[in-house]
Scaffold this motif. Structure first.
Motif, mmCIF file in Angstrom:
data_model
loop_
_atom_site.group_PDB
_atom_site.id
_atom_site.type_symbol
_atom_site.label_atom_id
_atom_site.label_comp_id
_atom_site.label_asym_id
_atom_site.label_seq_id
_atom_site.Cartn_x
_atom_site.Cartn_y
_atom_site.Cartn_z
ATOM 1 N N TYR A 72 0.837 -1.200 0.000
ATOM 2 C CA TYR A 72 0.000 0.000 0.000
ATOM 3 C C TYR A 72 0.874 1.254 0.000
ATOM 4 O O TYR A 72 0.632 2.195 -0.756
ATOM 5 C CB TYR A 72 -0.935 -0.003 1.209
ATOM 6 C CG TYR A 72 -1.758 1.252 1.313
ATOM 7 C CD1 TYR A 72 -2.857 1.437 0.469
ATOM 8 C CD2 TYR A 72 -1.436 2.258 2.210
ATOM 9 C CE1 TYR A 72 -3.613 2.600 0.541
ATOM 10 C CE2 TYR A 72 -2.184 3.421 2.283
ATOM 11 C CZ TYR A 72 -3.273 3.583 1.446
ATOM 12 O OH TYR A 72 -4.013 4.738 1.512
ATOM 13 N N GLY A 73 1.892 1.258 0.838
ATOM 14 C CA GLY A 73 2.800 2.401 0.890
ATOM 15 C C GLY A 73 3.505 2.631 -0.434
ATOM 16 O O GLY A 73 3.645 3.771 -0.891
ATOM 17 N N THR A 74 3.936 1.534 -1.056
ATOM 18 C CA THR A 74 4.617 1.649 -2.350
ATOM 19 C C THR A 74 3.672 2.202 -3.411
ATOM 20 O O THR A 74 4.054 3.057 -4.218
ATOM 21 C CB THR A 74 5.172 0.281 -2.783
ATOM 22 O OG1 THR A 74 5.979 -0.246 -1.734
ATOM 23 C CG2 THR A 74 5.999 0.387 -4.048
ATOM 24 N N LEU A 75 2.427 1.742 -3.419
ATOM 25 C CA LEU A 75 1.445 2.253 -4.383
ATOM 26 C C LEU A 75 1.180 3.739 -4.173
ATOM 27 O O LEU A 75 1.031 4.499 -5.133
ATOM 28 C CB LEU A 75 0.139 1.460 -4.279
ATOM 29 C CG LEU A 75 0.203 0.033 -4.814
ATOM 30 C CD1 LEU A 75 -1.053 -0.732 -4.419
ATOM 31 C CD2 LEU A 75 0.387 0.008 -6.310
ATOM 32 N N ARG A 76 1.127 4.164 -2.915
ATOM 33 C CA ARG A 76 0.920 5.584 -2.639
ATOM 34 C C ARG A 76 2.095 6.419 -3.162
ATOM 35 O O ARG A 76 1.897 7.486 -3.739
ATOM 36 C CB ARG A 76 0.752 5.827 -1.131
ATOM 37 C CG ARG A 76 -0.483 5.213 -0.522
ATOM 38 C CD ARG A 76 -1.771 5.713 -1.104
ATOM 39 N NE ARG A 76 -1.970 7.131 -0.884
ATOM 40 C CZ ARG A 76 -2.985 7.827 -1.348
ATOM 41 N NH1 ARG A 76 -3.902 7.232 -2.078
ATOM 42 N NH2 ARG A 76 -3.089 9.118 -1.110
ATOM 43 N N VAL A 77 3.307 5.917 -2.958
ATOM 44 C CA VAL A 77 4.492 6.636 -3.449
ATOM 45 C C VAL A 77 4.458 6.728 -4.971
ATOM 46 O O VAL A 77 4.735 7.791 -5.552
ATOM 47 C CB VAL A 77 5.786 5.949 -2.958
ATOM 48 C CG1 VAL A 77 7.005 6.486 -3.683
ATOM 49 C CG2 VAL A 77 5.940 6.129 -1.455
ATOM 50 N N ILE A 78 4.087 5.624 -5.640
ATOM 51 C CA ILE A 78 4.002 5.634 -7.110
ATOM 52 C C ILE A 78 2.993 6.692 -7.559
ATOM 53 O O ILE A 78 3.233 7.447 -8.500
ATOM 54 C CB ILE A 78 3.624 4.241 -7.650
ATOM 55 C CG1 ILE A 78 4.784 3.268 -7.436
ATOM 56 C CG2 ILE A 78 3.258 4.309 -9.131
ATOM 57 C CD1 ILE A 78 4.415 1.819 -7.710
ATOM 58 N N ARG A 79 1.870 6.773 -6.882
ATOM 59 C CA ARG A 79 0.845 7.743 -7.282
ATOM 60 C C ARG A 79 1.293 9.178 -7.010
ATOM 61 O O ARG A 79 1.130 10.060 -7.842
ATOM 62 C CB ARG A 79 -0.446 7.438 -6.537
ATOM 63 C CG ARG A 79 -1.579 8.310 -6.993
ATOM 64 C CD ARG A 79 -2.886 7.891 -6.424
ATOM 65 N NE ARG A 79 -3.886 8.858 -6.809
ATOM 66 C CZ ARG A 79 -4.964 9.121 -6.103
ATOM 67 N NH1 ARG A 79 -5.199 8.488 -5.006
ATOM 68 N NH2 ARG A 79 -5.824 10.009 -6.514
ATOM 69 N N TRP A 80 1.851 9.417 -5.832
ATOM 70 C CA TRP A 80 2.271 10.776 -5.475
ATOM 71 C C TRP A 80 3.364 11.295 -6.396
ATOM 72 O O TRP A 80 3.380 12.457 -6.749
ATOM 73 C CB TRP A 80 2.779 10.823 -4.038
ATOM 74 C CG TRP A 80 1.705 10.741 -2.986
ATOM 75 C CD1 TRP A 80 0.394 11.099 -3.106
ATOM 76 C CD2 TRP A 80 1.860 10.253 -1.658
ATOM 77 N NE1 TRP A 80 -0.286 10.865 -1.938
ATOM 78 C CE2 TRP A 80 0.588 10.340 -1.019
ATOM 79 C CE3 TRP A 80 2.930 9.739 -0.928
ATOM 80 C CZ2 TRP A 80 0.379 9.947 0.293
ATOM 81 C CZ3 TRP A 80 2.715 9.350 0.381
ATOM 82 C CH2 TRP A 80 1.455 9.454 0.978
ATOM 83 N N TRP A 81 4.301 10.431 -6.741
ATOM 84 C CA TRP A 81 5.457 10.869 -7.536
ATOM 85 C C TRP A 81 5.308 10.561 -9.019
ATOM 86 O O TRP A 81 6.275 10.612 -9.763
ATOM 87 C CB TRP A 81 6.737 10.249 -6.994
ATOM 88 C CG TRP A 81 7.117 10.790 -5.647
ATOM 89 C CD1 TRP A 81 6.573 11.858 -4.988
ATOM 90 C CD2 TRP A 81 8.133 10.276 -4.781
ATOM 91 N NE1 TRP A 81 7.175 12.038 -3.777
ATOM 92 C CE2 TRP A 81 8.143 11.084 -3.620
ATOM 93 C CE3 TRP A 81 9.038 9.217 -4.870
ATOM 94 C CZ2 TRP A 81 9.025 10.856 -2.567
ATOM 95 C CZ3 TRP A 81 9.909 9.001 -3.806
ATOM 96 C CH2 TRP A 81 9.902 9.809 -2.687
ATOM 97 N N HIS A 82 4.105 10.216 -9.450
ATOM 98 C CA HIS A 82 3.824 9.929 -10.859
ATOM 99 C C HIS A 82 4.797 8.880 -11.411
ATOM 100 O O HIS A 82 5.397 9.064 -12.470
ATOM 101 C CB HIS A 82 3.877 11.217 -11.695
ATOM 102 C CG HIS A 82 2.979 12.282 -11.166
ATOM 103 N ND1 HIS A 82 1.615 12.211 -11.259
ATOM 104 C CD2 HIS A 82 3.262 13.434 -10.500
ATOM 105 C CE1 HIS A 82 1.079 13.279 -10.687
ATOM 106 N NE2 HIS A 82 2.043 14.027 -10.218
ATOM 107 N N GLY A 83 4.899 7.791 -10.675
ATOM 108 C CA GLY A 83 5.806 6.702 -11.063
ATOM 109 C C GLY A 83 5.209 5.817 -12.139
ATOM 110 O O GLY A 83 4.102 6.067 -12.644
ATOM 111 N N PRO A 84 5.923 4.749 -12.508
ATOM 112 C CA PRO A 84 5.465 3.854 -13.583
ATOM 113 C C PRO A 84 4.232 3.054 -13.177
ATOM 114 O O PRO A 84 4.252 2.340 -12.174
ATOM 115 C CB PRO A 84 6.672 2.937 -13.824
ATOM 116 C CG PRO A 84 7.489 3.024 -12.587
ATOM 117 C CD PRO A 84 7.224 4.350 -11.973
#
Length: 198
Positions: free
Chosen positions: A90-102
């Protein structure tokens, strides 16, 4: 006489090399390269692999060595691992969303979580073998991420299933059923999500 120990040793080596943590880490490392224009794909993949695969394994292994989970792991089975993995996913998904990741990385992470949840939910009626389910998922996800080079995952699937059978980790029906379940659940979810983001 010498073939049986060699066969067991080869099967143990293959099972260790193709353990779920290693296979999922490889998929997470590959995922950011699937989409064009991702900045720092290796950093994204390595960070996700560290959080989703290495950290839960290290926590559970460390606690188990200190005997803090000796009775808990036997009673709860994979509960502590799932809680750690779920929180970190969940934390990793939030980081991906916040930082416009892949977004391909997010698709693989959701595929992992869905497959692991399916294995835990099915364990009473249809006990699945998570390493075989992981190999089945990889056989579907790698070609989705990398195209033709991803087909190299298919011989690895067969080698992993052979190793599990040689180590008597389940019947042929259980191992092949687990691989099929991983391919359908993890691979299917990942395929749908990848189509949605492309």
């Amino acid at each position: 006489m010498t073939t049986a120990p060699f066969r067991r040793h080869a099967a143990r080596t293959i099972a260790a090399v193709l353990s779920p943590a290693v296979v999922w880490a490889a998929l997470l490392l590959a995922a950011p390269f699937a989409g064009p224009g991702t900045q720092y794909p290796l950093a994204w993949g390595a960070g996700a692999a560290l959080l989703v695969c290495a950290v839960p394994w290290a926590i559970v292994t460390g606690l188990d060595r200190r005997a803090d989970l000796r009775r808990g792991l036997g009673r709860l089975r994979a509960g502590p691992t799932m809680v750690c993995t779920g929180v970190l996913m969940y934390g990793t998904l939030r980081v991906i969303r916040w930082w416009h990741g892949p977004l391909a990385l997010a698709a693989v992470i959701l595929g992992i979580f869905a497959g692991y949840a399916a294995v835990l939910l099915a364990r009473r009626k249809w006990p699945l073998y998570w390493p075989a389910a992981t190999l089945g998922a990889a056989a579907v996800i790698m070609p989705l991420l990398l195209g033709l080079p991803g087909l190299l995952a298919l011989p690895l699937l067969l080698a992993g299933l052979w190793a599990a059978a040689a180590l008597k980790r389940g019947t042929a029906a259980r191992l092949s059923g687990s691989a099929l379940a991983g391919a359908v659940v993890c691979g299917g979810i990942c395929a749908v999500l990848l189509q949605a983001v492309r």
